[in-house]
Design a protein around this motif. Structure first.
Motif, PDB file in Angstrom:
ATOM      1  N   TYR A  50      25.632  -7.630 -13.509  1.00 36.69           N
ATOM      2  CA  TYR A  50      25.618  -8.294 -12.203  1.00 36.69           C
ATOM      3  C   TYR A  50      27.014  -8.248 -11.562  1.00 36.69           C
TER       4      TYR A  50
ATOM      5  N   ARG B  40      27.845  -4.612 -10.473  1.00 38.76           N
ATOM      6  CA  ARG B  40      27.001  -4.195  -9.352  1.00 38.76           C
ATOM      7  C   ARG B  40      27.496  -4.828  -8.065  1.00 38.76           C
ATOM      8  N   ASN B  41      27.805  -6.103  -8.099  1.00 40.08           N
ATOM      9  CA  ASN B  41      28.314  -6.771  -6.902  1.00 40.08           C
ATOM     10  C   ASN B  41      29.698  -6.265  -6.517  1.00 40.08           C
TER      11      ASN B  41
ATOM     12  N   HIS C 106      29.383  -3.368  -4.485  1.00 44.67           N
ATOM     13  CA  HIS C 106      28.671  -3.633  -3.230  1.00 44.67           C
ATOM     14  C   HIS C 106      27.340  -2.884  -3.159  1.00 44.67           C
TER      15      HIS C 106
ATOM     16  N   THR D 103      23.090  -3.091  -3.854  1.00 41.51           N
ATOM     17  CA  THR D 103      21.914  -3.921  -4.098  1.00 41.51           C
ATOM     18  C   THR D 103      21.255  -3.429  -5.382  1.00 41.51           C
ATOM     19  N   GLN D 104      20.341  -4.217  -5.898  1.00 42.40           N
ATOM     20  CA  GLN D 104      19.598  -3.771  -7.071  1.00 42.40           C
ATOM     21  C   GLN D 104      18.852  -2.480  -6.765  1.00 42.40           C
ATOM     22  N   GLN D 105      18.254  -2.390  -5.595  1.00 46.08           N
ATOM     23  CA  GLN D 105      17.488  -1.195  -5.228  1.00 46.08           C
ATOM     24  C   GLN D 105      18.392   0.031  -5.153  1.00 46.08           C
ATOM     25  N   GLU D 106      19.570  -0.121  -4.556  1.00 47.88           N
ATOM     26  CA  GLU D 106      20.503   1.011  -4.443  1.00 47.88           C
ATOM     27  C   GLU D 106      20.928   1.509  -5.822  1.00 47.88           C
TER      28      GLU D 106
ATOM     29  N   ARG E 167      13.470  -0.695  -9.504  1.00 42.97           N
ATOM     30  CA  ARG E 167      14.250  -1.908  -9.262  1.00 42.97           C
ATOM     31  C   ARG E 167      13.827  -3.014 -10.218  1.00 42.97           C
TER      32      ARG E 167
ATOM     33  N   THR F  75      16.196  -5.363 -12.504  1.00 43.76           N
ATOM     34  CA  THR F  75      16.100  -6.819 -12.436  1.00 43.76           C
ATOM     35  C   THR F  75      15.961  -7.404 -13.841  1.00 43.76           C
TER      36      THR F  75
END
Length: 73
Positions: free
Chosen positions: A8, A11-12, A15, A17-20, A29, A33
């Motif tokens: 997490y 990933r943040n 920048h 998203t989970q989908q990206e 995705r 998750t």
């Protein structure tokens, strides 16, 4: 920190998203998750793809970003 928290964090930091991120590493995705929830652990090839996309090492993902700092101080 646990793997799910490290994933997490990176990933943040990237920048994304989970989908990206899921699209970049070739998983659904919903699988990503589950990694972030700690319900599932990625196989090694996926872990390597995650590290490459997030510009970090596998060790950073598994053990956390501060692990190397603690080992050298």
């Amino acid at each position: 920190m646990a793997f799910k928290d490290n994933l997490y964090y990176y990933r943040n930091k990237a920048h994304l998203t989970q989908q990206e991120l899921a699209d970049k590493i070739g998983v659904a995705r919903s699988i990503l998750t589950r990694y972030e929830l700690g319900d599932r652990t990625p196989p090694l090839p996926t872990l390597i793809r995650l590290a490459n996309e997030l510009d970090c090492s596998v060790n950073d993902l598994v053990y956390g970003p501060d692990r190397n700092k603690e080992a050298t101080t």
